[in-house]
Design a protein around this motif. Sequence first.
Motif: not given
Length: 360
Positions: A297-323
Amino acid sequence: MTSPERTERLELAGVLTAAEAARTVAGIAAVQRADGAIPWFRGHHLDPWDHVEVAMALDAAGEHERAEAAYRWLADHQNLDGSWYAAYTDEPGGVNTAEPADRGRETNFVAYVAVGVWHHYLATGDDTFLDRMWPVVFAAVEFVLALQRPGGQIGWKREDDGAPVADALLTGSSSIHQALRCALAIAEHREEPQPDWELALGLLAHAIRRHPERFLDKSRYSMDWYYPILGGALTGPAAKARIESDWDRFVVPGLGVRCVLPNPWVTGGESCELALALWAMGESDRAVQILQWIQPHLRAPDGLYWTGYVYDDAAIWPEERTTWTAASLLLAVAALGGDEATTAVFSGDRLPTGLTPDCC
């Protein structure tokens, strides 16, 4: 793009293949600016702590020139008092800027350069680099220790106007504990003893281990739970007891580690840092399991990682991939894989321990 041959050391079953690691490193490299600065993502901002963490991940991946450029950026932008500002702007489109976005000067942000510099030296053996960065590290440590309280804890920051904030953060002070040990390792290597730093380190370690009342209560945050271990102040049975005490509060099986209670939000950075702390305790199996959990749920196709995942909503949040999220993953994998520089700065086996104070 970084070749898989260079990232074979970052292979970890169920977590990363060499090709996937290469893609992650390339994703970080694409964010790094020509002047060496590494913002969270392009158009956001840079903070000194995360900038160093990403430089360390680049070194773990064999990208030593990129890592050195990151440290050169720090040397070029250090304030006269030894500090850096808490955040610097980044302009989209590749424009190199160093305008402060937050003129506070946070002590743990300032101290972390010592960890990165020692890590880079251990990875490269470059004495010229260490000579060049020693004045930078020295000035940074002196800035930080000027805010140490009589009880050993380190005040959080200096405000824009220079006023010290005496309140201490357990996470920040634990990170500073690791930084002081690395700074002393540099001093010892250079045969330049720093007895005041040794005393300061011993006082700080004692405060972390024995005096929770000297720190602000941030027990809702998972970082306050594991950082005394990650920073090397707690080891052995004390570390084990601390991890077990709050495991069920912060760990969400199959997903990762919560950032803050009671929010139903797991984050990549906290998950990877906990994995690194578990590795330092000798619990590699649990560390690997947590790294495996976050991949779907956190690895993105470009190899970077989403900051977090709200599991009650099954949603990526915030929508940012941080170094820095990607960097924390690479450092945890590097430690688990036995990378010598990374294991040296996070296991603490060969780092100075400071002078034990006469207290309690």
